[in-house]
Motif scaffolding. Structure first.
Motif, PDB file in Angstrom:
ATOM      1  N   ASP A   1       0.800  -1.231   0.000  1.00  0.00           N
ATOM      2  CA  ASP A   1       0.000   0.000   0.000  1.00  0.00           C
ATOM      3  C   ASP A   1       0.831   1.279   0.000  1.00  0.00           C
ATOM      4  OD1 ASP A   1       1.061  -0.294   2.508  1.00  0.00           O
ATOM      5  OD2 ASP A   1      -0.806  -0.098   3.614  1.00  0.00           O
ATOM      6  N   HIS A   2       2.115   1.178   0.288  1.00  0.00           N
ATOM      7  CA  HIS A   2       2.913   2.403   0.406  1.00  0.00           C
ATOM      8  C   HIS A   2       3.623   2.756  -0.906  1.00  0.00           C
ATOM      9  CE1 HIS A   2       2.231   2.206   4.700  1.00  0.00           C
ATOM     10  NE2 HIS A   2       3.022   3.239   4.921  1.00  0.00           N
ATOM     11  N   ASN A   3       4.492   1.837  -1.323  1.00  0.00           N
ATOM     12  CA  ASN A   3       5.307   2.079  -2.517  1.00  0.00           C
ATOM     13  C   ASN A   3       4.583   1.569  -3.755  1.00  0.00           C
ATOM     14  OD1 ASN A   3       7.744   3.368  -1.845  1.00  0.00           O
ATOM     15  ND2 ASN A   3       8.493   1.512  -0.866  1.00  0.00           N
TER      16      ASN A   3
ATOM     17  N   CYS B   1      -3.206  -0.653   4.677  1.00  0.00           N
ATOM     18  CA  CYS B   1      -3.184  -1.771   5.631  1.00  0.00           C
ATOM     19  C   CYS B   1      -4.154  -1.573   6.800  1.00  0.00           C
ATOM     20  CB  CYS B   1      -1.768  -2.016   6.142  1.00  0.00           C
ATOM     21  SG  CYS B   1      -0.925  -0.581   6.836  1.00  0.00           S
ATOM     22  N   HIS B   2      -4.166  -0.399   7.417  1.00  0.00           N
ATOM     23  CA  HIS B   2      -4.962  -0.231   8.648  1.00  0.00           C
ATOM     24  C   HIS B   2      -6.458  -0.264   8.360  1.00  0.00           C
ATOM     25  CE1 HIS B   2      -1.075   0.532  10.177  1.00  0.00           C
ATOM     26  NE2 HIS B   2      -0.932   1.654   9.511  1.00  0.00           N
ATOM     27  N   GLN B   3      -6.855   0.307   7.234  1.00  0.00           N
ATOM     28  CA  GLN B   3      -8.273   0.306   6.865  1.00  0.00           C
ATOM     29  C   GLN B   3      -8.713  -1.133   6.519  1.00  0.00           C
ATOM     30  OE1 GLN B   3     -10.616   2.681   6.927  1.00  0.00           O
ATOM     31  NE2 GLN B   3     -12.183   1.422   5.931  1.00  0.00           N
TER      32      GLN B   3
ATOM     33  N   SER C   1       4.259  -3.497  11.465  1.00  0.00           N
ATOM     34  CA  SER C   1       5.465  -2.708  11.170  1.00  0.00           C
ATOM     35  C   SER C   1       5.049  -1.377  10.566  1.00  0.00           C
ATOM     36  CB  SER C   1       6.404  -3.476  10.244  1.00  0.00           C
ATOM     37  OG  SER C   1       5.777  -3.736   9.015  1.00  0.00           O
ATOM     38  N   ASP C   2       4.201  -0.690  11.283  1.00  0.00           N
ATOM     39  CA  ASP C   2       3.760   0.637  10.888  1.00  0.00           C
ATOM     40  C   ASP C   2       3.228   1.332  12.135  1.00  0.00           C
ATOM     41  OD1 ASP C   2       2.951   2.191   8.120  1.00  0.00           O
ATOM     42  OD2 ASP C   2       1.714   2.729   9.848  1.00  0.00           O
ATOM     43  N   SER C   3       3.585   2.599  12.295  1.00  0.00           N
ATOM     44  CA  SER C   3       3.256   3.268  13.557  1.00  0.00           C
ATOM     45  C   SER C   3       1.756   3.482  13.759  1.00  0.00           C
ATOM     46  CB  SER C   3       3.977   4.609  13.636  1.00  0.00           C
ATOM     47  OG  SER C   3       3.489   5.459  12.630  1.00  0.00           O
ATOM     48  N   HIS C   4       0.964   3.391  12.676  1.00  0.00           N
ATOM     49  CA  HIS C   4      -0.480   3.580  12.848  1.00  0.00           C
ATOM     50  C   HIS C   4      -1.243   2.278  13.060  1.00  0.00           C
ATOM     51  CE1 HIS C   4       0.612   7.607  11.355  1.00  0.00           C
ATOM     52  NE2 HIS C   4      -0.181   7.910  12.371  1.00  0.00           N
ATOM     53  N   THR C   5      -0.535   1.230  13.384  1.00  0.00           N
ATOM     54  CA  THR C   5      -1.178  -0.043  13.724  1.00  0.00           C
ATOM     55  C   THR C   5      -2.236   0.143  14.823  1.00  0.00           C
ATOM     56  OG1 THR C   5       0.823  -1.181  13.034  1.00  0.00           O
ATOM     57  CG2 THR C   5      -0.674  -2.434  14.424  1.00  0.00           C
TER      58      THR C   5
ATOM     59  N   GLY D   1      -8.101  11.391   2.364  1.00  0.00           N
ATOM     60  CA  GLY D   1      -7.724   9.981   2.367  1.00  0.00           C
ATOM     61  C   GLY D   1      -6.798   9.698   3.532  1.00  0.00           C
ATOM     62  N   SER D   2      -5.935   8.692   3.400  1.00  0.00           N
ATOM     63  CA  SER D   2      -4.979   8.211   4.414  1.00  0.00           C
ATOM     64  C   SER D   2      -5.671   7.279   5.397  1.00  0.00           C
ATOM     65  CB  SER D   2      -4.300   9.342   5.189  1.00  0.00           C
ATOM     66  OG  SER D   2      -5.027   9.645   6.368  1.00  0.00           O
ATOM     67  N   CYS D   3      -4.857   6.586   6.190  1.00  0.00           N
ATOM     68  CA  CYS D   3      -5.423   5.612   7.126  1.00  0.00           C
ATOM     69  C   CYS D   3      -6.241   6.276   8.226  1.00  0.00           C
ATOM     70  CB  CYS D   3      -4.319   4.747   7.720  1.00  0.00           C
ATOM     71  SG  CYS D   3      -3.027   5.678   8.554  1.00  0.00           S
ATOM     72  N   THR D   4      -6.187   7.606   8.342  1.00  0.00           N
ATOM     73  CA  THR D   4      -6.962   8.292   9.378  1.00  0.00           C
ATOM     74  C   THR D   4      -8.400   8.545   8.939  1.00  0.00           C
ATOM     75  OG1 THR D   4      -4.920   9.505   9.726  1.00  0.00           O
ATOM     76  CG2 THR D   4      -6.776  10.200  11.023  1.00  0.00           C
TER      77      THR D   4
ATOM     78  N   ALA E   1      -4.490   3.676  -1.609  1.00  0.00           N
ATOM     79  CA  ALA E   1      -3.136   3.474  -1.071  1.00  0.00           C
ATOM     80  C   ALA E   1      -2.757   4.712  -0.260  1.00  0.00           C
ATOM     81  CB  ALA E   1      -2.166   3.269  -2.231  1.00  0.00           C
ATOM     82  N   CYS E   2      -1.547   4.668   0.311  1.00  0.00           N
ATOM     83  CA  CYS E   2      -1.090   5.800   1.133  1.00  0.00           C
ATOM     84  C   CYS E   2      -0.910   7.060   0.284  1.00  0.00           C
ATOM     85  CB  CYS E   2       0.231   5.455   1.799  1.00  0.00           C
ATOM     86  SG  CYS E   2       0.098   4.038   2.895  1.00  0.00           S
ATOM     87  N   GLY E   3      -0.319   6.876  -0.899  1.00  0.00           N
ATOM     88  CA  GLY E   3      -0.205   7.960  -1.877  1.00  0.00           C
ATOM     89  C   GLY E   3       0.295   9.279  -1.331  1.00  0.00           C
TER      90      GLY E   3
ATOM     91  N   CYS F   1      -0.129  10.843   1.283  1.00  0.00           N
ATOM     92  CA  CYS F   1       0.204  10.947   2.708  1.00  0.00           C
ATOM     93  C   CYS F   1       1.687  10.747   2.962  1.00  0.00           C
ATOM     94  CB  CYS F   1      -0.627   9.934   3.507  1.00  0.00           C
ATOM     95  SG  CYS F   1      -0.212   9.920   5.237  1.00  0.00           S
ATOM     96  N   ILE F   2       2.316   9.914   2.145  1.00  0.00           N
ATOM     97  CA  ILE F   2       3.738   9.632   2.374  1.00  0.00           C
ATOM     98  C   ILE F   2       4.624  10.441   1.436  1.00  0.00           C
ATOM     99  CG2 ILE F   2       3.761   7.493   0.972  1.00  0.00           C
ATOM    100  CD1 ILE F   2       5.627   8.399   4.249  1.00  0.00           C
ATOM    101  N   GLY F   3       4.004  11.315   0.646  1.00  0.00           N
ATOM    102  CA  GLY F   3       4.809  12.255  -0.132  1.00  0.00           C
ATOM    103  C   GLY F   3       5.463  11.659  -1.361  1.00  0.00           C
TER     104      GLY F   3
ATOM    105  N   GLY G   1       8.179  19.043   4.877  1.00  0.00           N
ATOM    106  CA  GLY G   1       8.763  18.260   3.783  1.00  0.00           C
ATOM    107  C   GLY G   1       8.117  16.911   3.532  1.00  0.00           C
ATOM    108  N   ARG G   2       7.314  16.417   4.467  1.00  0.00           N
ATOM    109  CA  ARG G   2       6.730  15.083   4.305  1.00  0.00           C
ATOM    110  C   ARG G   2       5.830  14.995   3.057  1.00  0.00           C
ATOM    111  NH1 ARG G   2       5.011  10.312   7.515  1.00  0.00           N
ATOM    112  NH2 ARG G   2       2.929   9.746   6.846  1.00  0.00           N
ATOM    113  N   SER G   3       5.229  16.120   2.685  1.00  0.00           N
ATOM    114  CA  SER G   3       4.327  16.125   1.528  1.00  0.00           C
ATOM    115  C   SER G   3       5.091  15.962   0.224  1.00  0.00           C
ATOM    116  CB  SER G   3       3.565  17.451   1.484  1.00  0.00           C
ATOM    117  OG  SER G   3       4.491  18.507   1.269  1.00  0.00           O
TER     118      SER G   3
HETATM  119 FE1  SF4 Z   1      -1.223   5.831   7.132  1.00  0.00          FE
HETATM  120 FE2  SF4 Z   1      -0.060   7.667   5.676  1.00  0.00          FE
HETATM  121 FE3  SF4 Z   1       1.457   5.944   7.044  1.00  0.00          FE
HETATM  122 FE4  SF4 Z   1       0.047   5.157   4.923  1.00  0.00          FE
HETATM  123  S1  SF4 Z   1       1.764   6.591   4.934  1.00  0.00           S
HETATM  124  S2  SF4 Z   1       0.145   4.109   6.896  1.00  0.00           S
HETATM  125  S3  SF4 Z   1      -1.776   6.405   5.051  1.00  0.00           S
HETATM  126  S4  SF4 Z   1       0.072   7.481   7.884  1.00  0.00           S
END
Ligand code: SF4
Ligand code: MIC
Length: 644
Positions: free
Chosen positions: A64-66, A100-102, A118-122, A295-298, A356-358, A360-362, A383-385
């Motif tokens: 979902d990230h890359n 992943c979280h959704q 292996s992700d801080s938003h688990t 969007g994003s897992c939030t 996907a994260c898209g 959110c992860i810049g 800079g994260r964007s």
């Molecule tokens: Fe959630 Fe964003 Fe991290 Fe993906 S990159 S897990 S959407 S905080």
């Protein structure tokens, strides 16, 4: 009796130690999740452990990230992940199936279980009544191999949610309220447990939004009760059989109780460049906005996107606003599609990004130079964007939707519309065909390794003394995004030698060359940092890449939990100043020694740091269990666990 939810679930899983806040405990992990950006390294490490099949009840590998696939690297990593999952008994959620979280919340989360990811938003899984914890990939690899997860037994803070949210005020605003109250610093070793009458007014995905952003406060996790609302949610997912009731005892004891009256919460925004820089949207009204990303897992659930669609129906995006929507999962996308809402979003001018994260992860949708971007995600570090000069505000989907139309930051209550109520389906349309089952004949599966996949580097045992230079000195609240950026650099996650070139590039472009020079001259590198070092993501690369560059110790005013654990896992010693003013003694370039560190650490005795350039000595501290000290002495967790 007198037990919190946290205590109940943890006690059911404790395999070493006892529920005594502050003490190290080990817990059995029922479920694991990985995502591709941390997963490749986690599985390389899992392979190095020579275990035939995962030993958890359920392990899921998400892609979902890359997903951007600019170049061959991402796709190579995905093929590697697919082959590993098939061989070792892991489910694979394919590219496009969602964040992943959704997806985990929808299809796999179970109340009362433990989840290590292996992700801080688990901790998003806390919305369904799990103890769900984020960790480095190596810790997750160990858990997949049947090893327990070690953590400091948490202090439990009760967030007593009372009353009911007013129209246009959302769970995201509650999450931001919590950040305003607790900030991003000083919450290490705590759990937020939500209770109070207001809980029953929140759906599981709303609870998940609140649990998700507890990660920004740095808590170990957040958890909600599992009640009738939870059962109803599981029913919509055809999983009512996974429901069990979980609630705190009426007289449960908490380290602290914080009251939050939901009816008093107002639309809030986290202003640049920290999630705790919170202000009422009302005060920001009029700020011109260039980009809106939803969007994003939030905030990418069915309810979130349906509400946005209802707000935007028949309207059109402001000409100065670039508008992006990334649904949280294929299920969300398919269901809003079937409900006709996707058409409303598209005709309002939304650019539909993949599930996907898209942004959110810049790694995509970087805003223009100096642009104001408002996002429903959870982190707005500079800079994260993907654009260093952009100013990112974090808001609710409702605030974002109103702003899309006006082109200026808009409090949705002044948007002049009645709050649209969204009916939840009795049952979602469910299609799990993008989740691949592991192979029945694992011996026939060969692992695919493209040229982007390198061997995970390992550390050498801790030397007798650390002797070298302060390679960099940084300030407070340094995030793992500062240490090793994600975005366009993230495609090198499984190639440490290459990825290490970008360590601290956002802070000090000269760091890499300097560190390599010291290392290649036989010197050790030391990082000096302020408070709350290692905030944010769980990426173990923020320890692994510095380790590769010869970093042996980090001396900081304080550390965040996941990063401190990752440092230990890769044999880097996390030290704190005995007196915070000693931070001023060390400067970048100072020749520095920590004499006798191996011997002293093995005996749990005090350490001195000698600044040879300035001729000053001072004391440093560490709080490490015997197990953690042994891991560091061995040169990291992989050496320590091999063969268990
Ligand atoms: Fe959630 Fe964003 Fe991290 Fe993906 S990159 S897990 S959407 S905080
Ligand atoms: C993030 O939101 O920062 C990430 C990208 O999801 C990270 C994981 C990673 O760096 O791969 C996280 O939150 O742990």
């Amino acid at each position: 009796m007198r037990k919190s939810i946290t205590q109940k679930i943890l006690e059911e899983h404790i395999v070493e130690g006892k529920f005594e806040p502050g003490e190290e405990i080990a817990i059995k992990i029922d479920q694991t999740l990985t995502q591709d950006a941390t997963g490749t390294m986690a599985y390389l490490q899992f392979e190095a452990m020579n275990i035939e099949r995962v030993k958890t009840e359920l392990s899921v590998s998400y892609i979902d990230h890359n997903t951007i696939q600019a170049g061959f690297e991402n796709a190579d990593d995905h093929r590697y992940l697919q082959s590993v999952a098939a061989k070792y008994g892991i489910l694979l959620s394919r590219t496009g199936n969602g964040i992943c979280h959704q997806v985990h919340l929808e299809r796999f989360g179970k109340p009362g279980k433990t989840l290590l990811g292996s992700d801080s938003h688990t901790p998003t899984g806390g919305g369904i009544g799990m103890i769900a914890i984020g960790a480095g990939g190596l810790d997750v690899a160990v858990a997949m191999g049947g090893g327990p997860f070690y953590l400091a037994c948490p202090k439990v803070i009760k967030l007593n949610l009372n009353g009911e949210l007013r129209p246009w005020v959302t769970a995201k605003d509650v999450a931001l309220k919590v950040l305003e109250l607790f900030t991003t610093k000083g919450n290490v070793g705590c759990v937020f447990e939500c209770g109070g009458d207001g809980v029953k007014t929140l759906s599981v995905t709303e609870r998940a939004t609140i649990a998700n952003m507890g990660a920004e406060c740095g808590v170990t996790t957040s958890v909600f009760p599992s009640d009738e609302i939870t059962r109803q949610f599981l029913k919509t997912q055809s999983r009512a059989h996974d429901w069990v009731e979980i609630k705190a005892d009426a007289d449960a004891e908490y380290a602290k109780v914080v009251e939050i009256d939901l009816s008093e919460v107002v639309p809030l925004a986290a202003c640049p460049h920290s999630p705790d820089n919170v202000k009422p949207v009302k005060e920001l009204e009029g700020v011109e906005v260039n980009q809106v990303c939803i969007g994003s897992c939030t905030n990418s659930s069915y309810k979130d996107l349906m509400t946005v669609a209802r707000i935007l129906k028949g309207k059109i995006v402001h000409p100065d606003v670039d508008f992006v929507i990334a649904p949280g999962s294929k299920q969300v996308l398919e269901n809003i599609c079937r409900a006709g809402a996707l058409a409303d979003l598209i005709s309002a001018g939304a650019r539909l990004a993949e599930c996907a994260c898209g942004f959110c992860i810049g790694n995509s949708y970087a805003p223009a130079t100096d642009a104001v971007s408002i996002r429903t995600s959870n982190r707005n570090f500079r800079g994260r964007s993907g654009t260093n000069t952009a100013k990112v505000y974090l808001v609710s989907p409702e605030t974002a939707a109103a702003t899309v139309i006006t082109g200026k930051m808009t409090d949705p209550r002044s948007f002049g519309m009645e709050y649209p109520l969204v009916e939840m389906p009795e049952k979602f349309h469910i299609d799990d065909s993008m989740i691949l089952q592991p192979s029945d004949t694992p011996d026939n599966v060969s692992i695919y390794r493209g040229p982007n996949i390198g061997e995970p580097p390992s550390n050498s045992p801790l030397p007798e003394a650390i002797s070298g230079f302060v390679a960099i000195k940084v300030g407070d609240k340094i995030t793992t995004d500062h240490i090793i950026p994600a975005g366009s650099r993230m495609k090198y996650r499984s190639n440490i030698a290459k990825y290490a070139e970008f360590v601290f590039e956002m802070v000090d472009k000269g760091f890499y060359k300097r560190a390599v020079q010291y290392r290649d001259n036989g010197k050790h590198n030391i990082i000096v940092a302020g408070a709350s070092y290692g905030q944010g993501s769980s990426r173990e690369h923020a320890a692994l890449c510095p380790m590769f560059l010869g970093v042996k110790a980090v001396i900081a005013k304080s550390f965040e939990r996941i990063h401190a654990a990752n440092l230990v896992n890769f044999g880097i010693v996390p030290l704190t100043f005995e007196s915070e003013s000693d931070y001023d003694i060390l400067d970048a370039g100072d020749e520095t020694e920590i004499p006798g560190i191996r011997r002293l650490l093995s005996k749990n005795e005090g350490l001195m740091v000698r600044n040879q350039t300035k001729g000053i000595e001072f004391k440093v501290c560490y709080v490490l269990s015997e197990r953690q000290r042994d891991i560091i002495l061995a040169g990291g967790l992989l050496h320590y666990v091999k063969g268990f």
